[in-house]
Design an enzyme around this catalytic site. Sequence first.
Site, PDB file in Angstrom:
ATOM      1  CG  ASN A 170      -0.393   0.014   2.389  1.00 55.46           C
ATOM      2  OD1 ASN A 170       0.609  -0.779   2.890  1.00 55.46           O
ATOM      3  ND2 ASN A 170      -0.873   0.469   3.434  1.00 55.46           N
ATOM      4  CB  CYS A 303      -2.312  -0.014   8.214  1.00 56.44           C
ATOM      5  SG  CYS A 303      -1.204   1.087   8.719  1.00 56.44           S
ATOM      6  CD  GLU A 482       9.494  -1.790  12.945  1.00 57.94           C
ATOM      7  OE1 GLU A 482      10.260  -1.006  12.065  1.00 57.94           O
ATOM      8  OE2 GLU A 482       9.420  -2.803  12.881  1.00 57.94           O
TER       9      GLU A 482
HETATM   10  P1  NAD Z   1      -0.156  -9.559   3.080  1.00 62.89           P
HETATM   11  O1  NAD Z   1      -0.229  -9.751   4.510  1.00 62.89           O
HETATM   12  O2  NAD Z   1      -1.007  -9.979   2.400  1.00 62.89           O
HETATM   13  O3  NAD Z   1       1.387  -9.527   2.355  1.00 62.89           O
HETATM   14  C1  NAD Z   1       2.428  -8.741   2.895  1.00 62.89           C
HETATM   15  C2  NAD Z   1       3.643  -9.503   2.512  1.00 62.89           C
HETATM   16  O4  NAD Z   1       3.689 -10.566   3.089  1.00 62.89           O
HETATM   17  C3  NAD Z   1       3.968  -9.428   1.198  1.00 62.89           C
HETATM   18  O5  NAD Z   1       5.051  -9.137   0.885  1.00 62.89           O
HETATM   19  C4  NAD Z   1       3.414 -11.041   1.014  1.00 62.89           C
HETATM   20  O6  NAD Z   1       4.196 -11.618  -0.296  1.00 62.89           O
HETATM   21  C5  NAD Z   1       4.050 -11.727   2.093  1.00 62.89           C
HETATM   22  N1  NAD Z   1       3.416 -13.001   2.521  1.00 62.89           N
HETATM   23  C6  NAD Z   1       2.287 -13.461   2.411  1.00 62.89           C
HETATM   24  N2  NAD Z   1       2.155 -14.631   2.986  1.00 62.89           N
HETATM   25  C7  NAD Z   1       3.427 -14.841   3.298  1.00 62.89           C
HETATM   26  C8  NAD Z   1       4.147 -15.930   4.225  1.00 62.89           C
HETATM   27  N3  NAD Z   1       3.282 -17.284   4.328  1.00 62.89           N
HETATM   28  N4  NAD Z   1       5.263 -16.136   4.553  1.00 62.89           N
HETATM   29  C9  NAD Z   1       5.830 -14.731   4.337  1.00 62.89           C
HETATM   30  N5  NAD Z   1       5.586 -13.820   3.343  1.00 62.89           N
HETATM   31  C10 NAD Z   1       4.098 -13.826   3.265  1.00 62.89           C
HETATM   32  O7  NAD Z   1      -0.676  -7.918   3.289  1.00 62.89           O
HETATM   33  P2  NAD Z   1      -0.757  -6.972   2.051  1.00 62.89           P
HETATM   34  O8  NAD Z   1      -2.374  -7.167   1.365  1.00 62.89           O
HETATM   35  O9  NAD Z   1       0.485  -6.797   1.233  1.00 62.89           O
HETATM   36  O10 NAD Z   1      -1.019  -5.499   2.635  1.00 62.89           O
HETATM   37  C11 NAD Z   1      -2.199  -5.048   3.184  1.00 62.89           C
HETATM   38  C12 NAD Z   1      -2.410  -5.491   4.776  1.00 62.89           C
HETATM   39  O11 NAD Z   1      -1.227  -4.900   5.572  1.00 62.89           O
HETATM   40  C13 NAD Z   1      -3.569  -4.878   5.405  1.00 62.89           C
HETATM   41  O12 NAD Z   1      -4.152  -5.633   6.236  1.00 62.89           O
HETATM   42  C14 NAD Z   1      -3.053  -3.792   6.280  1.00 62.89           C
HETATM   43  O13 NAD Z   1      -3.802  -3.329   7.368  1.00 62.89           O
HETATM   44  C15 NAD Z   1      -1.707  -4.140   6.638  1.00 62.89           C
HETATM   45  N6  NAD Z   1      -0.720  -2.901   6.903  1.00 62.89           N
HETATM   46  C16 NAD Z   1      -0.447  -2.745   8.217  1.00 62.89           C
HETATM   47  C17 NAD Z   1       0.347  -1.735   8.398  1.00 62.89           C
HETATM   48  C18 NAD Z   1       0.940  -1.540   9.694  1.00 62.89           C
HETATM   49  O14 NAD Z   1       1.682  -0.673  10.012  1.00 62.89           O
HETATM   50  N7  NAD Z   1       0.128  -2.015  11.072  1.00 62.89           N
HETATM   51  C19 NAD Z   1       0.944  -1.061   7.310  1.00 62.89           C
HETATM   52  C20 NAD Z   1       0.335  -1.387   6.077  1.00 62.89           C
HETATM   53  C21 NAD Z   1      -0.192  -2.233   5.891  1.00 62.89           C
HETATM   54  O1  6OD Z   2       4.104   6.507   8.582  1.00 66.22           O
HETATM   55  C1  6OD Z   2       4.373   5.428   9.009  1.00 66.22           C
HETATM   56  O2  6OD Z   2       5.709   5.424   9.600  1.00 66.22           O
HETATM   57  C2  6OD Z   2       3.880   4.189   9.078  1.00 66.22           C
HETATM   58  N1  6OD Z   2       4.330   3.022   9.091  1.00 66.22           N
HETATM   59  C3  6OD Z   2       2.803   4.038   8.376  1.00 66.22           C
HETATM   60  C4  6OD Z   2       1.747   3.065   8.026  1.00 66.22           C
HETATM   61  C5  6OD Z   2       0.777   3.310   7.278  1.00 66.22           C
HETATM   62  C6  6OD Z   2      -0.021   1.973   6.960  1.00 66.22           C
HETATM   63  O3  6OD Z   2      -0.602   1.912   5.844  1.00 66.22           O
END
Ligand code: NAD
Ligand code: 6OD
Length: 501
Positions: A170, A303, A482
């Site tokens: 994202n 997120c 972090e």
């Molecule tokens: P995802 O979990 O599908 O994938 C994230 C990464 O994990 C990708 O690189 C994927 O290839 C890898 N991956 C998937 N399965 C794996 C496995 N079994 N072993 C190792 N690697 C694996 O997430 P996404 O669809 O890329 O991103 C969207 C999600 O991320 C949403 O749930 C969002 O809320 C979350 N997100 C959280 C934050 C935060 O800071 N908390 C920030 C951004 C996105």
């Molecule tokens: O601003 C940041 O450092 C951070 N980790 C943002 C996360 C956004 C999630 O989509």
Amino acid sequence: MLITEPQAPARTAGTSQLPRVDHFINGGFVTSDRLFDKRSPLDGRLIARVAEASREQVDQAVAAARAALRGPWGRMSVAQRVDLLYAVADGINRRFDDFLAAEVADTGKPVSLASHVDIPRGAANFKIFADVVKNVPTEFFEMSTPDGLGAINYAIRRPVGVVGVICPWNLPLLLMTWKVGPALACGNTVVVKPSEETPQTAALLGEVMNAAGVPPGVYNVVHGFGPASTGEFLTTHPGVNAITFTGETRTGEVIMKAAATGARPVSLEMGGKNAAVVFDDCDFDAAIEGTLRSCFANCGQVCLGTERVYVQRGIFERFLAALKRGAEGLQLGRPEQPTTTMGPLISQEHRDKVLSYYRKAAELGATVVTGGGVPDMPDDLAGGAWVQPTLWTGLGDDSAIAREEIFGPCALVMPFDTEQEVLRRVNDNDYGLATAIWTRDLQRAHRVAAAIDVGIAWVNSWFLRDLRTPFGGAKQSGIGREGGVHSLEFYTELKNVCIKL
Ligand code: NAD
Ligand code: 6OD
């Protein structure tokens, strides 16, 4: 390695005229026998072929990272590392337009957004953590001993070693450098697995690392998928000392299990179902502007974004009407058009997921205030992953729409009466990443911010980031923090040295 720009000529020939995105291992670009397609979210067009790392290539990347720890990188002073990280940040800024083109091509997000958020933060993440490690003190204790001579204790920080960095799609460069910046600042080496949807900026960063003089093997990138592919090969690799992950909660759970073998530490930044809480004494216009951003920025794929909006009953109808006007004023279109304020979702697969929630909301009896489907796009964009910005009312806190992360441009808007009631309802959720509270009453702001179970509470703002602050999620939204010195807790091991005097 090739960085795709929509109309750019290939700099390395892939099959036919398609650019190819390769791994970056030990300071060089390496391809694979297996390639996968990268399609544009704008129109579904094939824009690049991406190498998928085999288990052997992941081995090579981890071995390169291990060797680099024993090489010049491992012997550098903090000041030398800091200089290199500043050079990396400057290198990103120097190639700002290349990073922008790559990020926009992979994600379809508006240029106005990527140029103000994604790319500048990609550079800033190196400088801020260089500054942190340069300035951080450690502990020192004097102790008395029976012989009267005493002893002194001091703590020193040591890198944890090879860090596996698993990234989402994202905010690709921003979220990857958010981890690589502190990992390198602390003296570690990294093997990065970008999302299969967004491989390009991570690869481009390899060129910048080389130009900045970062030694080979310090920064490595392996492309591919998760299960039974690069992600799994990397997270189960015994040569990886720690794993930092951003993505879905379910994926985080799998990674945590993988990390249990070898008792390796994890930092998990995961999903959310964030609530905005709008009190009737808020600055109405500011609350509308902030809530529109928190619901719809990056097509709802942040997120920290809001998918539940609780509005105090006295202003509910007026607030809903203003939110509806704002949502209907969003301009979907090509990223480079200055008028565009919303792009597509990342992929057809993700669109299927978001649209399944649009259908579910209708089935559950939601009132669709606006949106709820697929927009009419011009013919040249018809193959893209477009959805309408959507607002619902009429469902309760127990509905799937209020409980499950959708990760799209949509929100359920619900009235509330009292502070106590809204706190109970906001907290009755498995996730706990972020919240935005809108009120002019500062006492209430402090009270509510303290009482909501989240890692990040914004008052009268949203996504206002000071990178020195702790960042992370409560409950199923994450493990660890972090940011600033908190990153050092994960990316270093503290060692106590006790000297008898
Ligand atoms: P995802 O979990 O599908 O994938 C994230 C990464 O994990 C990708 O690189 C994927 O290839 C890898 N991956 C998937 N399965 C794996 C496995 N079994 N072993 C190792 N690697 C694996 O997430 P996404 O669809 O890329 O991103 C969207 C999600 O991320 C949403 O749930 C969002 O809320 C979350 N997100 C959280 C934050 C935060 O800071 N908390 C920030 C951004 C996105
Ligand atoms: O601003 C940041 O450092 C951070 N980790 C943002 C996360 C956004 C999630 O989509």
